[in-house]
Design a protein around this motif. Structure first.
Motif, short mmCIF file in Angstrom:
data_model
loop_
_atom_site.label_atom_id
_atom_site.label_comp_id
_atom_site.label_asym_id
_atom_site.label_seq_id
_atom_site.Cartn_x
_atom_site.Cartn_y
_atom_site.Cartn_z
N LEU A 104 0.81 -1.21 0.00
CA LEU A 104 0.00 0.00 0.00
C LEU A 104 0.85 1.26 0.00
CD1 LEU A 104 -2.91 1.17 0.21
CD2 LEU A 104 -2.60 1.14 2.70
N TYR A 105 1.93 1.26 0.78
CA TYR A 105 2.77 2.45 0.91
C TYR A 105 3.96 2.37 -0.04
CZ TYR A 105 0.18 3.75 5.10
OH TYR A 105 -0.82 4.12 5.98
N LYS A 173 -16.28 -4.61 -2.69
CA LYS A 173 -16.69 -3.82 -3.85
C LYS A 173 -16.15 -4.42 -5.14
CE LYS A 173 -16.58 0.97 -5.59
NZ LYS A 173 -16.13 2.36 -5.29
N ALA A 174 -14.88 -4.83 -5.13
CA ALA A 174 -14.26 -5.40 -6.32
C ALA A 174 -14.86 -6.76 -6.66
CB ALA A 174 -12.76 -5.54 -6.12
N LYS A 311 -2.31 -11.77 -1.64
CA LYS A 311 -3.73 -11.47 -1.78
C LYS A 311 -3.99 -9.96 -1.76
CE LYS A 311 -8.01 -11.89 0.95
NZ LYS A 311 -8.63 -12.56 2.12
N TRP A 312 -3.51 -9.28 -0.72
CA TRP A 312 -3.79 -7.86 -0.60
C TRP A 312 -2.97 -7.03 -1.58
CZ3 TRP A 312 -8.20 -7.24 1.40
CH2 TRP A 312 -8.64 -8.05 2.46
N GLY A 313 -1.75 -7.48 -1.86
CA GLY A 313 -0.92 -6.76 -2.83
C GLY A 313 -1.55 -6.75 -4.21
N ASP A 314 -2.11 -7.89 -4.62
CA ASP A 314 -2.78 -7.97 -5.92
C ASP A 314 -3.96 -7.00 -5.99
OD1 ASP A 314 -1.00 -9.89 -6.74
OD2 ASP A 314 -2.38 -11.60 -6.49
N LYS A 318 -4.31 -3.78 -8.41
CA LYS A 318 -5.44 -3.78 -9.33
C LYS A 318 -6.24 -2.48 -9.23
CE LYS A 318 -9.79 -6.25 -10.24
NZ LYS A 318 -10.66 -7.40 -9.81
N LEU A 319 -6.43 -1.99 -7.99
CA LEU A 319 -7.23 -0.79 -7.78
C LEU A 319 -6.40 0.48 -7.71
CD1 LEU A 319 -9.72 -2.22 -5.09
CD2 LEU A 319 -9.99 -2.12 -7.58
N ASN A 320 -5.06 0.34 -7.84
CA ASN A 320 -4.16 1.49 -7.80
C ASN A 320 -4.37 2.29 -6.51
OD1 ASN A 320 -2.11 3.16 -8.78
ND2 ASN A 320 -3.55 4.52 -9.84
N LEU A 321 -4.24 1.60 -5.39
CA LEU A 321 -4.48 2.24 -4.09
C LEU A 321 -3.21 2.76 -3.43
CD1 LEU A 321 -7.02 -0.35 -2.58
CD2 LEU A 321 -7.53 1.84 -3.68
#
Length: 324
Positions: A104-105, A173-174, A311-314, A318-321
């Motif tokens: 994320l960061y 949501k995804a 899992k969370w990295g993908d 994908k959502l460009n977070l």
């Protein structure tokens, strides 16, 4: 010149390896610091104090909890990653700081797979889908139907960006393809206040801040995002039981040491951690914090970190977070 250097390097490695059993046999001989990468009072802090009290007794040395909050958990986590790998500086990590933050960061400053020696897991805490009693939807299917009938009008509350609750909402949501608005709050306290007040109809979040209100009926749990039902709320179905097979969001809590910590030291810590988690009073304290016991070997914890980080990295990519 090459051969003497090689012999010297081999001798140094051999001396280090031979020294490991002695290090484990004598460990610990002084105070151990268990770093919490968040301010006092949260779930990670509570789990750390449960572990510290019991480890101090088992190891015969003080285990001091040190809160090093900041940057969403990155400051304290980075500190441990760069600490001396001798078993005297440990981290109480969880899915957010270990498996979500590095993706994320943009500048988290550590690699969960390379910079730590996982010791073992101690608890799991499921994320829940919670609603105000006035919200018409009673099941996950109802929530999905409501969102489809009212595109863009359903506000879903979460704690701050990057937390388990927020990432669960993004995953929901995804997965469903729904048009809904995710409303991240600065913390769980303001989120719970708005949810109880009916200002936001539904939210994703961990249970400790909501348990009292769930038991009092001022909030209602729609589903648990875990594979099995939560022990303190046995009547609340899982997401899978609610028609979302494979959908899971559970925060895992565990102890980690810096990479390079001698294996005998890690094994000693793991053995003591597994013993303490199996004790009834520790399980009771974990339950009081909204979690269930979860034990593992160091290898199993490493696999869990890799699985959750993937899992969370993908999803983040994908959502460009990405957060700068």
């Amino acid at each position: 010149m090459i051969r003497p250097i090689c012999r010297a390097a081999a001798a140094a490695v051999l001396a280090l390896c031979l020294g490991w059993p002695a290090a484990a046999q004598n460990y610990p001989t002084r105070t151990i610091t268990l770093v919490v990468p968040y301010p006092p009072g949260g779930g990670v802090d509570s789990m750390a104090r449960v572990a510290a009290d019991k480890l101090a007794v088992a190891l015969g040395q003080p285990v001091v909890v040190e809160n090093r909050g900041g940057a969403g958990g990155n400051i304290g986590t980075r500190f441990v990653a760069k600490s001396k790998p001798d078993g005297y500086t440990l981290l109480l990590g969880h899915t957010g700081s270990i498996s979500i933050n590095p993706s994320l960061y943009a500048n988290a400053g550590y690699d969960p797979r390379k910079d730590f020696a996982p010791v073992g897991l101690m608890a799991s805490m499921p994320v829940a889908l919670v609603a105000h009693p006035s919200f018409a939807a009673k099941t996950v299917a109802d929530v999905i139907a409501y969102a489809k009938a009212n595109p863009g009008k359903l506000n879903v509350g979460t704690s701050s960006i990057g937390t388990g609750g927020y990432m669960s909402a993004e995953l929901f949501k995804a997965t469903t393809g729904l048009d809904l608005a995710i409303v991240p709050y600065k913390g769980t306290a303001p989120l719970m206040n708005d949810l109880i007040g009916g200002h936001v109809p539904v939210a994703f979040g961990v249970l400790p801040p909501a348990l009292g209100n769930l038991q009092a009926g001022t909030l209602r749990a729609i589903a648990m995002l875990s594979r099995v039902r939560f022990s303190l709320l046995p009547d609340v179905p899982t997401a899978e039981e609610s028609g979302m097979p494979g959908f899971e969001s559970v925060l895992h809590y565990g102890v980690l040491a810096p990479a390079g910590t001698p294996k005998p030291v890690v094994d000693r810590l793991n053995a003591e951690l597994q013993k303490l988690v199996e004790s009834p009073d520790v399980q009771q304290r974990i339950h009081a914090e909204g979690g269930d016991k979860l034990t593992s070997t160091p290898q199993e914890y490493a696999a869990d970190i890799d699985r959750e980080a993937t899992k969370w990295g993908d999803l983040i990519r994908k959502l460009n977070l990405k957060v700068e």
